[in-house]
Design a protein around this motif. Structure first.
Motif, PDB file in Angstrom:
ATOM      1  N   ALA A   1      32.562  53.938  30.953  1.00 47.54           N
ATOM      2  CA  ALA A   1      33.524  54.606  31.398  1.00 47.54           C
ATOM      3  C   ALA A   1      33.329  54.864  32.914  1.00 47.54           C
ATOM      4  O   ALA A   1      34.314  54.798  33.731  1.00 47.54           O
ATOM      5  CB  ALA A   1      33.878  56.188  30.780  1.00 47.54           C
ATOM      6  N   GLY A   2      32.063  55.286  33.203  1.00 48.74           N
ATOM      7  CA  GLY A   2      31.694  55.630  34.659  1.00 48.74           C
ATOM      8  C   GLY A   2      31.303  54.476  35.415  1.00 48.74           C
ATOM      9  O   GLY A   2      31.182  54.492  36.751  1.00 48.74           O
ATOM     10  N   GLY A   3      31.529  53.041  34.754  1.00 50.45           N
ATOM     11  CA  GLY A   3      31.085  51.881  35.433  1.00 50.45           C
ATOM     12  C   GLY A   3      29.990  51.391  35.777  1.00 50.45           C
ATOM     13  O   GLY A   3      29.559  50.740  36.501  1.00 50.45           O
ATOM     14  N   GLN A   4      28.988  52.485  35.092  1.00 50.74           N
ATOM     15  CA  GLN A   4      27.484  52.139  35.490  1.00 50.74           C
ATOM     16  C   GLN A   4      27.018  51.024  34.402  1.00 50.74           C
ATOM     17  O   GLN A   4      25.939  50.388  34.582  1.00 50.74           O
ATOM     18  CB  GLN A   4      26.719  53.408  35.220  1.00 50.74           C
ATOM     19  N   LEU A   5      27.643  50.815  33.534  1.00 57.05           N
ATOM     20  CA  LEU A   5      27.391  49.685  32.680  1.00 57.05           C
ATOM     21  C   LEU A   5      28.643  48.879  32.556  1.00 57.05           C
ATOM     22  O   LEU A   5      29.848  49.047  32.355  1.00 57.05           O
ATOM     23  CB  LEU A   5      27.294  49.836  31.093  1.00 57.05           C
ATOM     24  N   SER A   6      28.678  47.613  32.646  1.00 57.69           N
ATOM     25  CA  SER A   6      29.736  46.502  32.650  1.00 57.69           C
ATOM     26  C   SER A   6      29.426  45.272  31.860  1.00 57.69           C
ATOM     27  O   SER A   6      28.684  45.139  31.356  1.00 57.69           O
ATOM     28  CB  SER A   6      30.102  46.182  34.219  1.00 57.69           C
ATOM     29  N   ALA A   7      30.502  44.726  31.437  1.00 61.81           N
ATOM     30  CA  ALA A   7      30.845  43.725  30.658  1.00 61.81           C
ATOM     31  C   ALA A   7      29.408  42.671  30.879  1.00 61.81           C
ATOM     32  O   ALA A   7      29.285  42.270  32.000  1.00 61.81           O
ATOM     33  CB  ALA A   7      31.892  42.805  30.739  1.00 61.81           C
ATOM     34  N   GLY A   8      28.729  42.318  29.681  1.00 63.47           N
ATOM     35  CA  GLY A   8      27.624  41.470  29.715  1.00 63.47           C
ATOM     36  C   GLY A   8      26.384  42.147  29.858  1.00 63.47           C
ATOM     37  O   GLY A   8      25.343  41.708  29.635  1.00 63.47           O
ATOM     38  N   ASP A   9      26.263  43.420  30.292  1.00 61.11           N
ATOM     39  CA  ASP A   9      25.038  44.064  30.612  1.00 61.11           C
ATOM     40  C   ASP A   9      24.456  44.226  29.179  1.00 61.11           C
ATOM     41  O   ASP A   9      24.973  44.676  28.291  1.00 61.11           O
ATOM     42  CB  ASP A   9      25.244  45.528  30.963  1.00 61.11           C
ATOM     43  N   GLU A  10      22.930  44.096  29.204  1.00 65.62           N
ATOM     44  CA  GLU A  10      22.275  44.222  27.821  1.00 65.62           C
ATOM     45  C   GLU A  10      21.722  45.646  27.826  1.00 65.62           C
ATOM     46  O   GLU A  10      21.445  46.232  28.772  1.00 65.62           O
ATOM     47  CB  GLU A  10      21.050  43.223  28.043  1.00 65.62           C
ATOM     48  N   LEU A  11      21.879  46.141  26.539  1.00 64.41           N
ATOM     49  CA  LEU A  11      21.223  47.372  26.204  1.00 64.41           C
ATOM     50  C   LEU A  11      19.847  47.041  25.680  1.00 64.41           C
ATOM     51  O   LEU A  11      19.496  45.887  25.229  1.00 64.41           O
ATOM     52  CB  LEU A  11      22.091  48.028  25.322  1.00 64.41           C
ATOM     53  N   PRO A  12      18.813  47.932  25.718  1.00 61.67           N
ATOM     54  CA  PRO A  12      17.520  47.787  25.479  1.00 61.67           C
ATOM     55  C   PRO A  12      17.501  47.534  23.662  1.00 61.67           C
ATOM     56  O   PRO A  12      18.429  48.029  23.214  1.00 61.67           O
ATOM     57  CB  PRO A  12      16.765  49.297  25.642  1.00 61.67           C
ATOM     58  N   SER A  13      16.692  46.851  23.191  1.00 62.03           N
ATOM     59  CA  SER A  13      16.638  46.916  21.891  1.00 62.03           C
ATOM     60  C   SER A  13      16.354  47.996  21.122  1.00 62.03           C
ATOM     61  O   SER A  13      15.827  48.864  21.650  1.00 62.03           O
ATOM     62  CB  SER A  13      15.391  45.658  21.738  1.00 62.03           C
ATOM     63  N   VAL A  14      16.852  47.647  19.759  1.00 57.98           N
ATOM     64  CA  VAL A  14      16.539  49.006  18.911  1.00 57.98           C
ATOM     65  C   VAL A  14      15.072  49.488  19.050  1.00 57.98           C
ATOM     66  O   VAL A  14      14.910  50.417  18.922  1.00 57.98           O
ATOM     67  CB  VAL A  14      17.087  48.619  17.300  1.00 57.98           C
ATOM     68  N   ARG A  15      14.101  48.290  18.771  1.00 63.44           N
ATOM     69  CA  ARG A  15      12.846  48.518  18.703  1.00 63.44           C
ATOM     70  C   ARG A  15      12.377  49.269  19.834  1.00 63.44           C
ATOM     71  O   ARG A  15      11.667  50.429  19.801  1.00 63.44           O
ATOM     72  CB  ARG A  15      12.043  47.310  18.494  1.00 63.44           C
ATOM     73  N   ALA A  16      12.900  49.044  21.239  1.00 63.87           N
ATOM     74  CA  ALA A  16      12.531  49.372  22.462  1.00 63.87           C
ATOM     75  C   ALA A  16      12.687  50.843  22.546  1.00 63.87           C
ATOM     76  O   ALA A  16      11.991  51.672  22.765  1.00 63.87           O
ATOM     77  CB  ALA A  16      13.036  48.606  23.571  1.00 63.87           C
ATOM     78  N   VAL A  17      14.024  51.296  22.103  1.00 68.84           N
ATOM     79  CA  VAL A  17      14.353  52.470  22.330  1.00 68.84           C
ATOM     80  C   VAL A  17      13.758  53.485  21.261  1.00 68.84           C
ATOM     81  O   VAL A  17      13.186  54.563  21.613  1.00 68.84           O
ATOM     82  CB  VAL A  17      16.143  52.807  21.901  1.00 68.84           C
ATOM     83  N   ALA A  18      13.646  53.005  20.008  1.00 63.12           N
ATOM     84  CA  ALA A  18      12.802  53.650  19.236  1.00 63.12           C
ATOM     85  C   ALA A  18      11.430  54.155  19.672  1.00 63.12           C
ATOM     86  O   ALA A  18      10.974  55.174  19.209  1.00 63.12           O
ATOM     87  CB  ALA A  18      12.987  53.204  17.669  1.00 63.12           C
ATOM     88  N   GLU A  19      10.877  53.009  19.865  1.00 63.81           N
ATOM     89  CA  GLU A  19       9.226  53.552  20.487  1.00 63.81           C
ATOM     90  C   GLU A  19       9.302  54.182  21.447  1.00 63.81           C
ATOM     91  O   GLU A  19       8.465  55.121  21.698  1.00 63.81           O
ATOM     92  CB  GLU A  19       8.554  52.036  20.708  1.00 63.81           C
ATOM     93  N   ARG A  20      10.193  54.003  22.516  1.00 67.60           N
ATOM     94  CA  ARG A  20       9.958  54.757  23.722  1.00 67.60           C
ATOM     95  C   ARG A  20      10.371  56.194  23.337  1.00 67.60           C
ATOM     96  O   ARG A  20       9.700  57.161  23.965  1.00 67.60           O
ATOM     97  CB  ARG A  20      11.078  54.542  24.828  1.00 67.60           C
ATOM     98  N   HIS A  21      11.079  56.547  22.615  1.00 72.59           N
ATOM     99  CA  HIS A  21      11.424  57.894  22.274  1.00 72.59           C
ATOM    100  C   HIS A  21      10.932  58.448  20.972  1.00 72.59           C
ATOM    101  O   HIS A  21      11.205  59.704  20.475  1.00 72.59           O
ATOM    102  CB  HIS A  21      13.039  58.201  22.156  1.00 72.59           C
ATOM    103  N   ALA A  22      10.281  57.709  20.155  1.00 74.87           N
ATOM    104  CA  ALA A  22       9.690  57.981  19.029  1.00 74.87           C
ATOM    105  C   ALA A  22      10.312  58.398  18.051  1.00 74.87           C
ATOM    106  O   ALA A  22      10.283  59.789  17.476  1.00 74.87           O
ATOM    107  CB  ALA A  22       8.457  59.053  19.255  1.00 74.87           C
TER     108      ALA A  22
END
Length: 134
Positions: free
Chosen positions: A30-51
């Protein structure tokens, strides 16, 4: 493409972790900081980074996909959907802040802090050089 997404996950909050991820992605789109086609971190990467449990992240991404904000791309992972432009995000940006504002107002009332002091503290927190900003 924008810089990589770094979620601010706070397990101590009453808001479930999957909801924190969903709301952060909604706000970033909504704030325009992410736009069409931008990749999100993988499920595994987010899970590992935040335990946290990978199923928590997967649930958040699935909800965002069902909303039409994200789409799965084979070999890439989750990306912001083409129709998820800021204007088409379907949500008023201030409405996304409403739950946090309500919580702030409630906590300030419980602490007996006058509204003027709360507004001054909020104004300071919104300053670009504020150390309180995420």
């Amino acid at each position: 493409m924008s810089s990589p997404v770094a979620f601010d996950i706070q397990p101590q909050l009453a808001t479930p972790i999957y909801r924190q991820v969903v709301e952060q992605v909604q706000r970033l789109v909504a704030g325009g900081q992410l736009s069409a086609g931008d990749e999100l971190p993988s499920v595994r990467a987010v899970a590992e980074r935040h335990a946290i449990n990978p199923m928590t992240v997967s649930k958040a991404y699935s909800l965002l996909e069902a909303e039409g904000l994200l789409e799965r791309r084979r070999g890439v992972g989750m990306v912001v959907a083409a129709q998820a432009q800021p204007a088409a995000a379907g949500t008023d940006r201030l409405a996304l802040l409403q739950p946090a504002l309500q919580a702030l107002a409630q906590q300030a009332g419980q602490l007996g802090i006058p509204p003027e002091q709360v507004l001054q503290a909020l104004a300071r927190a919104l300053q670009p050089d504020s150390k309180d900003r995420p």
